[in-house]
Motif scaffolding. Structure first.
Motif, PDB file in Angstrom:
ATOM      1  N   MET A  53       4.043 -31.839  32.459  1.00 53.21           N
ATOM      2  CA  MET A  53       3.259 -32.119  31.551  1.00 53.21           C
ATOM      3  C   MET A  53       2.961 -33.429  30.754  1.00 53.21           C
ATOM      4  SD  MET A  53       3.864 -32.152  27.871  1.00 53.21           S
ATOM      5  CE  MET A  53       2.614 -32.441  26.467  1.00 53.21           C
ATOM      6  N   VAL A  55       0.504 -36.321  28.064  1.00 58.07           N
ATOM      7  CA  VAL A  55      -0.609 -36.580  27.301  1.00 58.07           C
ATOM      8  C   VAL A  55      -0.575 -37.943  27.139  1.00 58.07           C
ATOM      9  CG1 VAL A  55      -1.772 -36.257  24.980  1.00 58.07           C
ATOM     10  CG2 VAL A  55      -0.490 -34.276  25.929  1.00 58.07           C
ATOM     11  N   GLN A  60      -4.214 -39.947  33.204  1.00 57.59           N
ATOM     12  CA  GLN A  60      -5.261 -39.272  32.303  1.00 57.59           C
ATOM     13  C   GLN A  60      -6.383 -40.344  31.844  1.00 57.59           C
ATOM     14  OE1 GLN A  60      -2.480 -37.229  29.729  1.00 57.59           O
ATOM     15  NE2 GLN A  60      -3.051 -35.248  30.293  1.00 57.59           N
ATOM     16  N   LYS A  69      -3.973 -34.941  20.114  1.00 62.38           N
ATOM     17  CA  LYS A  69      -2.494 -34.661  20.133  1.00 62.38           C
ATOM     18  C   LYS A  69      -2.403 -33.469  18.784  1.00 62.38           C
ATOM     19  CE  LYS A  69      -0.649 -38.780  22.215  1.00 62.38           C
ATOM     20  NZ  LYS A  69       0.266 -39.907  21.950  1.00 62.38           N
ATOM     21  N   ILE A  93       5.149 -34.036  22.820  1.00 62.63           N
ATOM     22  CA  ILE A  93       3.639 -34.739  22.901  1.00 62.63           C
ATOM     23  C   ILE A  93       3.508 -35.838  22.906  1.00 62.63           C
ATOM     24  CG2 ILE A  93       1.292 -34.152  22.017  1.00 62.63           C
ATOM     25  CD1 ILE A  93       1.908 -31.494  21.234  1.00 62.63           C
ATOM     26  N   SER A  96       5.076 -37.697  25.871  1.00 62.78           N
ATOM     27  CA  SER A  96       4.874 -36.774  27.342  1.00 62.78           C
ATOM     28  C   SER A  96       4.208 -37.986  28.150  1.00 62.78           C
ATOM     29  CB  SER A  96       4.354 -35.664  27.135  1.00 62.78           C
ATOM     30  OG  SER A  96       3.112 -36.009  26.534  1.00 62.78           O
ATOM     31  N   TRP A 120      -4.956 -26.507  28.674  1.00 61.94           N
ATOM     32  CA  TRP A 120      -5.004 -27.948  28.356  1.00 61.94           C
ATOM     33  C   TRP A 120      -4.904 -28.572  29.677  1.00 61.94           C
ATOM     34  CZ3 TRP A 120      -6.575 -30.222  23.872  1.00 61.94           C
ATOM     35  CH2 TRP A 120      -6.479 -29.403  22.562  1.00 61.94           C
ATOM     36  N   THR A 122      -2.992 -30.830  31.325  1.00 60.10           N
ATOM     37  CA  THR A 122      -1.823 -31.742  31.062  1.00 60.10           C
ATOM     38  C   THR A 122      -0.946 -31.608  32.255  1.00 60.10           C
ATOM     39  OG1 THR A 122      -0.680 -29.883  30.100  1.00 60.10           O
ATOM     40  CG2 THR A 122      -1.980 -31.417  28.498  1.00 60.10           C
ATOM     41  N   LEU A 457       0.035 -24.892  28.017  1.00 62.69           N
ATOM     42  CA  LEU A 457       0.389 -26.235  28.143  1.00 62.69           C
ATOM     43  C   LEU A 457       1.111 -26.494  29.309  1.00 62.69           C
ATOM     44  CD1 LEU A 457       0.322 -28.979  26.361  1.00 62.69           C
ATOM     45  CD2 LEU A 457       2.726 -28.271  25.604  1.00 62.69           C
ATOM     46  N   SER A 460       4.616 -28.026  31.102  1.00 66.22           N
ATOM     47  CA  SER A 460       5.730 -28.312  30.070  1.00 66.22           C
ATOM     48  C   SER A 460       7.264 -28.083  30.369  1.00 66.22           C
ATOM     49  CB  SER A 460       5.327 -27.343  28.784  1.00 66.22           C
ATOM     50  OG  SER A 460       5.426 -25.896  29.025  1.00 66.22           O
TER      51      SER A 460
END
Length: 480
Positions: A53, A55, A60, A69, A93, A96, A120, A122, A457, A460
């Motif tokens: 995972m 963000v 991305q 977030k 988060i 990450s 999500w 992720t 998520l 994760s």
């Protein structure tokens, strides 16, 4: 072999993904580090993860994925019923994406980033799977001088004047013991999914649960921490892998690459209970933990396929993309072969009959024929007025022969048991750190979940493993 020395800056207990991430980070910060691994191989369940995972990662940004977030945090707190720690989840988060970028800079490759089921976007998929990632981290740590001691387990933590001072270890091959000194110890033992007694403490449904794991995640870290004065924190969540073939004769890994297993659990056709009654919208499998929970509400669960479905999956393609299975081809070209082989081998989880009436009689399902009639009427109408299944996945069960495959629930990991602060320091009953003791990965991931694993998520587990290993080392380095 016992370790080469008796004294280290840092001892890491466990050579899974979080332990290896901590080891590489420790080498970057010039800590004299030893990694203990009670087994004969490295990687633990990190070998089987699909991705991590993140963000705001480089990938991305390249693909135009923008995640709020704060909204993500709010959604995950709601999902956990606020049993997750908001500050700890926020720190994960916020860091990450940097963790993904760090892994990428180390030479770990990712093939894509996106969603998994209804989630999500992720999960960053590892090129070559988790095995490739852990092998790269192991190589980097070894090249940097980190020492690894295989078949050596941690038995007891030592403390002096309120600070961790070392650990007693056992040579699993010879039964011999030795005391080691260390200013800091990181517990990275992978959680407790392979300890039936601890699993029973967490859930009453353990008779139809089976671990899909490396077999070494037996709760060592939490028990070491508890014995040293750590708080008996919530057991967190078991990551149910959705449905899985309930094979009472063979180990769970037998079916990990099975097309029949993916067809019966992922393709959202028809699930019934011991009486032949439908009990859920089958597309619940988009959230594998919810699917596992639904299956466990029944005394027995069967996935029903007709020959049309088998032919379609074999020759045409999937009804829906497989999102939570190691098997994800465009079609199941080996499905008929697997079914015939299982029937020839008289596997007790599969039953075949030419008619629904015969199938119902063989399995003592008094309501099966009425259930299928009702279900086919919903399919014809194009709306599941009973349980709300997505109309795109309403698939009839009409033409024999018919197959019933019994399902249990596989457990990929179990999270929690140790409470940590934002630096991954282990906390006592009063909320204060046990100085010098840290927990990472699944040993500490109960901080991120409530009673259900955060499938919304995706990635994760692996993302937290890498983040928490680095996070603990960062605090150790700052306090040297």
């Amino acid at each position: 072999m016992f370790p080469n020395k008796d004294n280290y800056d840092l001892i890491i207990v466990g050579a899974g993904l979080s332990g290896l991430a901590a080891a590489v980070s420790a080498s970057e910060n010039h800590l004299d580090t030893l990694v203990l691994e009670k087994g004969r191989s490295i990687g633990g369940d990190g070998n089987y993860v699909e991705g991590a995972m993140g963000v705001d990662s480089y990938l991305q940004k390249e693909t135009g994925i923008d995640i709020d977030k704060t909204q993500l945090l709010q959604d995950e707190l709601n999902y956990s019923h606020y049993e997750a720690s908001a500050p700890h989840l926020r720190k994960l988060i916020d860091n990450s994406g940097q963790t993904i970028d760090w892994l990428h800079a180390l030479g770990i490759e990712f093939t894509k980033v996106g969603v998994q089921g209804k989630s999500w976007p992720t999960i960053h998929t590892f090129k070559g799977g988790g095995h490739a990632a852990v092998q790269k981290l192991y190589q980097l740590a070894g090249d940097a001088g980190v020492e690894f001691a295989m078949s050596i387990s941690a038995q007891t933590l030592h403390q002096e004047n309120g600070h961790i001072s070392g650990v007693t270890v056992k040579n699993e091959a010879t039964g011999q013991f030795r005391d080691l000194k260390a200013s800091n110890i990181i517990l990275a033992t992978g959680g407790y999914v392979d300890n039936p007694d601890l699993v029973k403490l967490r859930t009453p449904f353990s008779n139809r649960l089976f671990a899909v794991s490396d077999g070494k995640s037996t709760g060592d870290g939490m028990q070491l921490a508890w014995a040293a004065g750590a708080q008996h924190y919530q057991m967190g969540a078991i990551q149910y892998g959705g449905g899985a073939i309930y094979d009472k004769q063979n180990p769970p890994f037998t079916h990990m690459a099975s097309q029949l297993a993916a067809a019966t659990t992922q393709e959202a056709i028809l699930w019934v209970n011991e009486r032949g009654q439908r009990f859920v919208n089958e597309d619940v499998n988009d959230n594998m933990c919810h699917a596992g929970g639904a299956i466990l509400t029944q005394s027995r669960t069967f996935s029903i396929l007709d020959q049309d479905a088998v032919d379609h999956l074999t020759n045409v393609g999937l009804y829906k993309e497989v999102g939570n299975s190691p098997v994800s081809p465009d079609k199941f070209d080996n499905l008929k072969v697997e079914i015939d082989q299982d029937l020839n081998d008289h596997r007790n989880y599969i039953t075949k009959a030419n008619t629904l009436t015969e199938l119902a009689e063989q399995l003592s399902m008094s309501d099966l024929t009425a259930t299928v009639a009702r279900y086919n009427a919903l399919v014809k109408a194009g709306t599941d007025d009973d349980f709300g299944k997505d109309s795109a996945y309403l698939t009839p069960v009409a033409n024999g022969p018919f197959y019933a495959i019994e399902l249990g629930v596989g457990m990929a990991c179990a999270l929690g048991g140790i409470r940590v602060n934002n630096d991954n320091e282990v906390l006592n009953d009063y909320g204060y750190p046990l100085s010098g003791l840290y927990a990472t990965g699944n040993d500490a991931a109960g901080m991120l979940v409530g009673d259900t694993y955060a499938v919304t998520l995706p990635g994760s587990t692996a993302g937290y493993a890498a983040f928490s290993g680095r996070n603990a080392v960062s605090h150790i380095t700052q306090n040297q």
